[in-house]
Design a protein around this motif. Structure first.
Motif, mmCIF file in Angstrom:
data_model
loop_
_atom_site.group_PDB
_atom_site.id
_atom_site.type_symbol
_atom_site.label_atom_id
_atom_site.label_comp_id
_atom_site.label_asym_id
_atom_site.label_seq_id
_atom_site.Cartn_x
_atom_site.Cartn_y
_atom_site.Cartn_z
ATOM 1 N N VAL A 335 0.832 -1.200 0.000
ATOM 2 C CA VAL A 335 0.000 0.000 0.000
ATOM 3 C C VAL A 335 0.874 1.259 0.000
ATOM 4 O O VAL A 335 0.531 2.279 -0.602
ATOM 5 N N ILE A 336 2.032 1.196 0.656
ATOM 6 C CA ILE A 336 2.920 2.354 0.752
ATOM 7 C C ILE A 336 3.353 2.815 -0.635
ATOM 8 O O ILE A 336 3.362 4.017 -0.933
ATOM 9 N N ILE A 337 3.721 1.868 -1.486
ATOM 10 C CA ILE A 337 4.167 2.246 -2.827
ATOM 11 C C ILE A 337 2.985 2.497 -3.747
ATOM 12 O O ILE A 337 3.040 3.371 -4.632
ATOM 13 N N ASP A 338 1.895 1.780 -3.564
ATOM 14 C CA ASP A 338 0.711 2.020 -4.401
ATOM 15 C C ASP A 338 0.229 3.457 -4.275
ATOM 16 O O ASP A 338 -0.235 4.056 -5.254
ATOM 17 N N LYS A 339 0.352 4.024 -3.084
ATOM 18 C CA LYS A 339 -0.089 5.393 -2.852
ATOM 19 C C LYS A 339 1.047 6.401 -3.010
ATOM 20 O O LYS A 339 0.872 7.594 -2.729
ATOM 21 N N ASP A 353 7.133 -6.050 -8.843
ATOM 22 C CA ASP A 353 6.736 -5.230 -9.984
ATOM 23 C C ASP A 353 5.970 -3.987 -9.525
ATOM 24 O O ASP A 353 6.067 -2.925 -10.149
ATOM 25 N N ALA A 354 5.208 -4.126 -8.438
ATOM 26 C CA ALA A 354 4.442 -2.992 -7.936
ATOM 27 C C ALA A 354 5.365 -1.830 -7.586
ATOM 28 O O ALA A 354 4.996 -0.654 -7.749
ATOM 29 N N PHE A 355 6.570 -2.135 -7.114
ATOM 30 C CA PHE A 355 7.529 -1.093 -6.768
ATOM 31 C C PHE A 355 8.377 -0.686 -7.970
ATOM 32 O O PHE A 355 8.596 0.506 -8.212
ATOM 33 N N PRO A 364 8.933 5.954 -17.416
ATOM 34 C CA PRO A 364 9.735 4.907 -16.767
ATOM 35 C C PRO A 364 10.754 5.525 -15.801
ATOM 36 O O PRO A 364 11.425 6.505 -16.123
ATOM 37 N N LEU A 365 10.845 4.942 -14.614
ATOM 38 C CA LEU A 365 11.793 5.404 -13.612
ATOM 39 C C LEU A 365 12.674 4.246 -13.164
ATOM 40 O O LEU A 365 12.209 3.103 -13.069
ATOM 41 N N ASN A 366 13.914 4.543 -12.864
ATOM 42 C CA ASN A 366 14.853 3.531 -12.398
ATOM 43 C C ASN A 366 14.637 3.269 -10.913
ATOM 44 O O ASN A 366 15.505 3.543 -10.072
ATOM 45 N N MET A 367 13.481 2.714 -10.576
ATOM 46 C CA MET A 367 13.167 2.454 -9.173
ATOM 47 C C MET A 367 14.114 1.427 -8.557
ATOM 48 O O MET A 367 14.240 1.346 -7.329
ATOM 49 N N ALA A 368 14.794 0.661 -9.385
ATOM 50 C CA ALA A 368 15.776 -0.304 -8.874
ATOM 51 C C ALA A 368 16.928 0.408 -8.174
ATOM 52 O O ALA A 368 17.709 -0.234 -7.456
#
Length: 424
Positions: A335-339, A353-355, A364-368
């Motif tokens: 939920v933290i990342i969904d919001k 994948d959600a993160f 696209p963002l380099n969330m990794a």
């Protein structure tokens, strides 16, 4: 330089780097036998309250016999109000903590959680990685990580492309970073970097040099050569190399200007801050991305986050820990990342994948970059005298950041002050 405060008091946004949050209700409330609703206190704003409540709703759906009452306290009032609650014997059952965790644990105001974690079969390292025991004091864990994301590099891809500069990576050195800043600076109009006057920024450089603010024996080492070199480099970027706006130049840009808003306005090409700055960049009309922080002799970067602790006034700590265990599992943490609130501390969620491809990302963002950074987060010294230590730095470095100066001179004064604050 930008006047920033701790992630706990933010914002912090850093957003600032910009830096941050609701509070879980206290155990002290409810029925005397501990069967009433759990009280949970947190700090933050509307998004924090909404996100915590959504997670609580999941918990209550799975555990209909347990209720949690959420109380949100403004960041700048949080610590004083919680201390008052505990002093009056009416502390919350569950409370959010961050860098000041050991202000509470050293006074036995929150409970050690090792046995509760063991009984619940919660492996802190497996669930949270290196930050699993971050909120510890004298070899006991006092809070379970809830949110935890490294400071990252924000960079303007359009400005990089125009200057012919390659995009940053974790393998950049401090020298690489400064060379890029110089190429990205247009005198009086555009600066290469937003600056490093906030402790998570320049402390990262100190640890990259092999320095420490407090050594492994608990003694201050703020004026060591490694720390001095880091502070001087961070200051010289503005006052000697002119690749960072000075305080006066920030003021000329407009009110409340600092690294985060200057990056969004394309006044600076590189900014170092936390996850929170993403929210203010989703609708900008230029191309940008994120990357891990560069390195020095070592790789090191600060992290922003908070944990969940149990007040000593909690009448049913087993029930409170059951709630904390649920709130930090994968389902609740997603939920933290969904919001788009923050970086979840749960590693499974960070790798999901959600993160990595969040639904709210407009490009696209380099969330990794967050997961990559987790391997070299340094452990900041969350000493019981955290607030006094921060005051020593803030009180002594104001003129230094605004006008420039000699880092050795300033850190010698701070070292003397820390030695009087931190006693055996």
């Amino acid at each position: 330089m930008e006047n920033k405060i701790s992630r706990r008091t933010l914002v912090q946004a850093a957003a600032t780097a910009g830096v941050a949050v609701p509070v879980l209700a206290a155990c002290g409330g409810g029925d005397d036998d501990g069967t009433g609703p759990l009280k949970m206190v947190v700090w933050g704003g509307d998004l924090d309250k909404e996100t915590y409540q959504a997670r609580i709703d999941l918990f209550e759906k799975a555990n209909p016999d347990v209720k949690i009452e959420l109380q949100l306290i403004p960041s700048d009032q949080y610590e004083q109000k919680v201390q008052t609650m505990i002093a009056g014997g009416d502390g919350p059952d569950i409370m959010q903590v961050a860098e000041g965790v050991n202000t509470y644990s050293s006074k036995s105001q929150i409970l050690p959680l090792d046995d509760y974690a063991k009984d619940a079969g919660l492996d802190l390292e497996e669930r949270f990685g290196p930050v699993g025991t971050l909120y510890s004091y004298e070899d006991k864990v006092y809070a379970i990580p809830d949110r935890s994301g490294a400071m990252i590099v924000y960079y303007n891809k359009d400005l990089f492309d125009a200057a012919g500069v390659e995009y940053p990576t974790a393998e950049w050195t401090q020298e690489d970073a400064q060379a890029a800043m110089e190429k990205l600076t247009v005198a009086g109009t555009q600066w290469g970097y937003g600056g490093a006057g906030w402790w998570p920024q320049w402390w990262s450089f100190a640890y990259q040099n092999g320095g420490q603010i407090i050594d492994d024996g608990g003694q201050p080492t703020a004026n060591s050569p490694e720390v001095v070199a880091a502070l001087q480099w961070a200051n010289d970027l503005a006052h000697k190399d002119h690749v960072v706006p000075t305080a006066a130049e920030y003021a000329d840009m407009g009110p409340d200007m600092g690294g985060d808003p200057a990056f969004a306005a394309q006044k600076v090409a590189i900014n170092t801050t936390g996850f929170w700055a993403i929210g203010g960049l989703l609708e900008v009309d230029f191309n940008w991305d994120i990357a891990p922080l560069w390195r020095g002799a070592d790789q090191a970067v600060s992290a922003f986050g908070s944990g969940l602790a149990i007040s000593r006034d909690c009448k049913n700590p087993e029930r409170a820990f059951k709630a904390i265990e649920f709130l930090t599992n994968a389902d609740a943490q997603e939920v933290i990342i969904d919001k788009a609130q923050d970086v979840p501390a749960n590693l499974e969620v960070q790798q999901s994948d959600a993160f990595l491809t969040p639904s709210w990302a407009t490009t696209p963002l380099n969330m990794a970059a967050f997961g990559e950074s987790a391997d070299f987060i340094f452990r900041a010294p969350f000493i019981p005298q955290w607030n006094e230590m921060q005051a020593a730095f803030n009180d002594n470095l104001g003129t230094f950041w605004n006008e420039g100066g000699d880092a050795q001179t300033e850190l010698d004064k701070i070292q003397t002050q820390l030695e009087s604050i931190i006693t055996d």
